[in-house]
Design an enzyme around this catalytic site. Structure first.
Site, short mmCIF file in Angstrom:
data_model
loop_
_atom_site.label_atom_id
_atom_site.label_comp_id
_atom_site.label_asym_id
_atom_site.label_seq_id
_atom_site.Cartn_x
_atom_site.Cartn_y
_atom_site.Cartn_z
N GLN A 1 47.34 67.87 68.45
CA GLN A 1 48.45 67.81 67.49
C GLN A 1 48.70 69.18 66.86
O GLN A 1 47.80 70.00 66.74
CB GLN A 1 48.16 66.76 66.43
N HIS B 1 53.52 69.63 71.38
CA HIS B 1 53.60 68.74 72.54
C HIS B 1 54.55 67.56 72.30
O HIS B 1 55.19 67.09 73.24
CB HIS B 1 52.20 68.21 72.89
N GLY B 2 54.64 67.09 71.07
CA GLY B 2 55.55 65.99 70.77
C GLY B 2 56.99 66.36 71.07
O GLY B 2 57.74 65.58 71.66
N ALA B 3 57.39 67.56 70.65
CA ALA B 3 58.75 68.01 70.91
C ALA B 3 59.00 68.20 72.40
O ALA B 3 60.07 67.84 72.92
CB ALA B 3 59.02 69.32 70.16
N MET C 1 54.71 56.34 70.67
CA MET C 1 54.53 57.75 71.01
C MET C 1 53.30 58.25 70.28
O MET C 1 53.15 58.04 69.07
CB MET C 1 55.76 58.57 70.62
N LEU C 2 52.42 58.90 71.01
CA LEU C 2 51.19 59.40 70.40
C LEU C 2 50.73 60.67 71.10
O LEU C 2 50.58 60.69 72.32
CB LEU C 2 50.08 58.34 70.49
N ILE C 3 50.53 61.71 70.32
CA ILE C 3 49.82 62.90 70.78
C ILE C 3 48.43 62.81 70.17
O ILE C 3 48.28 62.66 68.95
CB ILE C 3 50.52 64.20 70.33
N GLU D 1 62.41 52.24 68.42
CA GLU D 1 62.09 51.00 67.72
C GLU D 1 61.30 51.30 66.46
O GLU D 1 60.20 51.85 66.53
CB GLU D 1 61.26 50.09 68.64
#
Length: 406
Positions: free
Chosen positions: A236, A240-242, A229-231, A264
């Site tokens: 950042q 956006h991650g949420a 997972m990468l923003i 993982e």
């Protein structure tokens, strides 16, 4: 000896920090190419340049990796003011270009004018896959900005080539990243795009993404596991991650065959983000209502979290502790004590198991073997670790996670 020391100092002038030397951009407009304000740098470069994250043999080294904001068409250039071979014979600079070529897929350009001309094609770029979710973020500079989350797979036309360019960012921002075998049809890809207007046309900029592998669970279930997972850095800190994690979670919750959703080797930041999202989702469930929290962690919480949100027991327990902490007046000594005992009861589980194992060992191990194992299970050490685990839960970051609002 003095001569050797002088030589070392002169050679040291040709060492460059590769995190500083690598210049990344997401380019929307031609003027972005020369605008230092649009440049960002890696957090890590050790997987390409070694643990020291140093390139030897150059002064003023700049490694340009510029991408068009949507399609991620790539400009790759290496610039420097001088090399070590100009001053010293028989000393070769590192093959910087060769190292980068191992990461960046073929098809990039080394000509700035050609790269700028590719911006004209950005209006033709459209997000891959199926639209899952749209949301807006307010910007003081640009007002309301619209974002979209799409689910794609490797069969989407053009996606495989796009993904090869996208995953190059992993090497710079995830410490132990590796490229995946995207040909495996068990992979799902979730992409975040910003929708914006340029010269009266709708354009899309790549914001970030997540990869999820669907494992088989006997007899007829699957267990989606978040792999990466990468923003991207320019986006950042904007939530956006949420948004991405919640959209992905809701997608899998809609699939009857999904048993639960895992990750993982999650990083600390990912765990905090997951806590935030799961708390937000669970706080609306009847079993997690405020008047139920003081009664303790219950089977109803486990079952409802599993059935409605595909959350396993371990994560449901974590959500319960966060929500109970939010609902507990920690200035009330009795309530604070009840909360502390409730958490430590869970934390003490592994140590109780150790004590049971020790009792078995006393019956079957030789004295010298028993001493070795007892040292590993020292009660005082266990209590210290228990207190350390509890104090971590009470840290501001953890507590902040429990203050989720809609």
């Amino acid at each position: 000896m003095a001569g050797a020391s002088t030589m070392e100092k002169k050679l040291a002038e040709y060492k460059c920090d590769t995190n500083d030397a690598i210049c990344l951009k997401l380019v929307r407009f031609p003027e972005d190419v020369d605008d230092d304000g649009t440049t960002f740098h890696p957090e890590y470069s050790h997987q390409t340049f070694g643990d020291d994250e140093v390139a030897f043999g150059y002064k003023g080294l700049q490694i340009q990796l510029f991408y068009t904001a949507g399609n991620l068409s790539t400009l790759f250039k290496v610039k420097y003011s001088s090399t070590v071979t100009e001053m010293f014979d028989c000393v070769e600079p590192d093959d910087v270009e060769g190292k980068i070529r191992e990461i960046v897929p073929a098809g990039f350009t080394c000509n700035t004018d050609d790269f700028v001309s590719l911006l004209e094609k950005e209006a033709n770029f459209k997000p891959f896959g199926t639209l899952l979710h749209s949301y807006t973020v307010h910007s003081e500079e640009a007002g309301e900005l619209t974002y979209q989350i799409h689910k794609a797979n490797i069969t989407c036309p053009g996606f495989q080539e796009y993904h090869e360019r996208l995953q190059t960012f992993l090497m710079w921002f995830i410490e132990t990243a590796s490229f995946i075998d995207a040909d495996d049809d068990r992979w799902d890809f979730f992409l975040v795009f910003e929708k914006y207007n340029k010269d009266g046309e709708t354009h899309y900029a790549t914001v970030g993404y997540m990869t999820v592998y669907n494992y088989y669970v006997y007899p007829d279930k699957t267990r989606p596991r978040v792999s990466q997972m990468l923003i991207l850095p320019p986006f950042q800190g904007e939530g956006h991650g949420a948004q991405l994690l919640e959209a992905v979670h809701r997608f899998y919750c809609s699939l009857p065959k999904v048993q639960d959703i895992t990750a993982e080797d999650p990083s600390e930041n990912y765990v905090k983000l997951r806590d935030y999202v799961l708390v937000k989702l669970c706080q609306g469930l009847p079993s997690f209502a405020a008047d139920k929290l003081h009664l303790g962690f219950s089977a109803d919480m486990v079952n409802e979290a599993q059935d409605k949100l595909k959350i396993n027991k371990k994560h449901a327990r974590r959500v319960y502790e966060i929500l109970r902490l939010r609902a507990t007046d920690m200035s009330d000594e009795e309530k604070a004590r009840e909360y502390r005992l409730e958490v430590k009861k869970r934390l003490f589980g592994p140590y109780r198991k150790n004590q049971r194992e020790l009792a078995k060992m006393r019956k079957c191990l030789r004295p010298e073997e028993l001493v070795s194992h007892m040292n590993q299970m020292d009660t005082r050490t266990q209590h210290e670790e228990l207190e350390k685990s509890y104090q971590y839960i009470m840290t501001p970051d953890y507590v902040t996670t429990g203050t989720v609002s809609e």
